[in-house]
Design an enzyme around this catalytic site. Structure first.
Site, PDB file in Angstrom:
ATOM      1  N   ARG A 231     -31.197  20.208 -38.025  1.00  0.00           N
ATOM      2  CA  ARG A 231     -32.617  20.039 -37.730  1.00  0.00           C
ATOM      3  C   ARG A 231     -33.107  18.742 -38.357  1.00  0.00           C
ATOM      4  O   ARG A 231     -32.724  18.377 -39.464  1.00  0.00           O
ATOM      5  CB  ARG A 231     -33.428  21.221 -38.263  1.00  0.00           C
ATOM      6  CG  ARG A 231     -33.369  22.456 -37.359  1.00  0.00           C
ATOM      7  CD  ARG A 231     -34.105  22.199 -36.045  1.00  0.00           C
ATOM      8  NE  ARG A 231     -34.177  23.379 -35.194  1.00  0.00           N
ATOM      9  CZ  ARG A 231     -33.322  23.645 -34.219  1.00  0.00           C
ATOM     10  NH1 ARG A 231     -32.296  22.835 -34.003  1.00  0.00           N
ATOM     11  NH2 ARG A 231     -33.478  24.714 -33.454  1.00  0.00           N
ATOM     12  N   ASP A 255     -28.490  13.729 -33.597  1.00  0.00           N
ATOM     13  CA  ASP A 255     -28.962  14.416 -32.400  1.00  0.00           C
ATOM     14  C   ASP A 255     -30.370  14.971 -32.581  1.00  0.00           C
ATOM     15  O   ASP A 255     -31.015  15.343 -31.611  1.00  0.00           O
ATOM     16  CB  ASP A 255     -28.000  15.561 -32.045  1.00  0.00           C
ATOM     17  CG  ASP A 255     -28.383  16.271 -30.755  1.00  0.00           C
ATOM     18  OD1 ASP A 255     -28.508  15.586 -29.721  1.00  0.00           O
ATOM     19  OD2 ASP A 255     -28.574  17.508 -30.782  1.00  0.00           O
ATOM     20  N   GLU A 260     -39.876  14.081 -32.660  1.00  0.00           N
ATOM     21  CA  GLU A 260     -39.218  14.052 -31.359  1.00  0.00           C
ATOM     22  C   GLU A 260     -40.264  14.093 -30.252  1.00  0.00           C
ATOM     23  O   GLU A 260     -41.170  14.929 -30.302  1.00  0.00           O
ATOM     24  CB  GLU A 260     -38.260  15.246 -31.219  1.00  0.00           C
ATOM     25  CG  GLU A 260     -37.097  15.191 -32.194  1.00  0.00           C
ATOM     26  CD  GLU A 260     -36.101  16.342 -32.030  1.00  0.00           C
ATOM     27  OE1 GLU A 260     -36.298  17.166 -31.108  1.00  0.00           O
ATOM     28  OE2 GLU A 260     -35.128  16.410 -32.791  1.00  0.00           O
ATOM     29  N   HIS A 279     -31.478  15.220 -28.841  1.00  0.00           N
ATOM     30  CA  HIS A 279     -31.501  16.652 -29.126  1.00  0.00           C
ATOM     31  C   HIS A 279     -30.890  17.451 -27.974  1.00  0.00           C
ATOM     32  O   HIS A 279     -31.487  18.402 -27.458  1.00  0.00           O
ATOM     33  CB  HIS A 279     -32.933  17.123 -29.392  1.00  0.00           C
ATOM     34  CG  HIS A 279     -32.989  18.398 -30.193  1.00  0.00           C
ATOM     35  ND1 HIS A 279     -34.028  18.701 -31.040  1.00  0.00           N
ATOM     36  CD2 HIS A 279     -32.136  19.453 -30.285  1.00  0.00           C
ATOM     37  CE1 HIS A 279     -33.819  19.888 -31.605  1.00  0.00           C
ATOM     38  NE2 HIS A 279     -32.667  20.360 -31.152  1.00  0.00           N
TER      39      HIS A 279
END
Length: 320
Positions: A231, A255, A260, A279
């Protein structure tokens, strides 16, 4: 009549499997996108498979009928956990659906950085032939898996195929298959100091927020590679950027991010020692198949009153 809502692209065959377990006339099962479902269905729902803002808006009130939510991802940090707990809602997540694709994503990032594939792709776009650069290998290296749950153990299994020594960190500190040495979070710094590769698979909790900060990156072995498929909130982004710029961390495959989508002006976009993916670590064409299978198992337990047998029950105190 009891009501259930299923939000995530169930095929006709999967819909029949659900109805075979939660059969009419006792149950009415509603399938579809949240935006297309009559709000009254949400107000009457006892079970919701998936998540939508409509679940909060229409179900979490004083007369709520909601008793169980089956999450569609492993992480539950974006759900209103406090409200769900206050209403006594049983919450289960989709942990166990992700190990294959998440482990492949971690290794894609790691191998891309190690073999300098990211630079080759940039050169390809520019039609520029340039074999220069640094080319390493991961065979025989020491890899640390921070958050050695189901995904972490699968990463450990694959690491063994590359002849790597595997160190693990998990909250309990209990040993796990394919992990040569496991510690709890108190032993994190010692693990970081030894490791050539650090893979973060931690969930987002109060305990893990900004776990990787300036002081933590100072503990990294010189030249280490950092992979984050856990995360974004577990990493203090400014600290990571600084560590990448001054060489404390040699490279990073990311990722997930604090913000985001990643802002267009963020320095991570332009760092040559970084690979970014948006992600998508958990994405796979097998996702719904695996998630529906998990839901059907839990649905059987739920209807039989075997709540303690349900898979992936979320502990509200731990946020996972």
């Amino acid at each position: 009549m009891r009501k259930m809502i299923c939000l995530h692209g169930f095929t006709p065959e999967q819909q029949e499997q659900v109805r075979a377990i939660a059969a009419p006339p006792e149950w009415e099962v509603v399938f579809g996108k949240a935006s297309e479902i009559d709000p009254q269905h949400f107000r009457d729902a006892e079970v919701v498979c998936g998540w939508s803002s409509n679940v909060v808006k229409e179900t979490l009130h004083s007369q709520s009928k909601l008793r169980w939510v089956q999450g569609w991802s492993a992480g539950v940090d974006k759900l209103p956990l406090e409200k769900l707990e206050q209403h006594g809602v049983l919450l289960t997540n989709a942990s166990g659906v992700h190990p294959k694709q998440m482990s492949e994503t971690a290794f894609a990032l790691l191998l891309g950085l190690t073999r300098n594939i990211h630079q080759a792709v940039r050169n390809q776009q520019a039609r520029h032939w340039d074999p220069s650069g640094s080319y390493g290998e991961i065979h025989g290296k020491i890899i640390a898996i921070i958050g050695a749950g189901e995904i972490g153990v699968e990463i450990a299994r694959l690491s063994k195929a590359f002849g790597m020594r595997v160190l693990g960190v998990r909250r309990s500190g209990k040993p796990a298959e394919f992990v040569d040495h496991m510690v709890d979070l108190n032993g994190l710094n010692g693990v970081l100091a030894q490791s050539d590769i650090v893979v973060n698979v931690l969930p987002s909790t109060d305990e893990t927020k900004w776990l990787f900060d300036e002081a933590r990156f100072d503990q990294f072995k010189q030249g280490a590679c950092f992979i984050n498929v856990g995360r974004g909130a577990t990493v203090k982004t400014d600290a990571l950027v600084a560590a990448l710029q001054d060489g404390r961390v040699a490279s990073a495959g990311l990722d997930v991010f604090e913000a985001e989508p990643l802002p267009e002006d963020h320095p991570l976009w332009t760092l040559g020692n970084v690979i970014l993916t948006p992600h998508i670590g958990g994405a796979t064409d097998r996702y719904n198949e695996r998630a529906v299978s998990l839901f059907l198992d839990n649905l059987t337990f739920y209807l039989n009153g075997q709540l303690n047998e349900m898979i992936n029950r979320v502990d509200y105190k731990k946020n996972y």
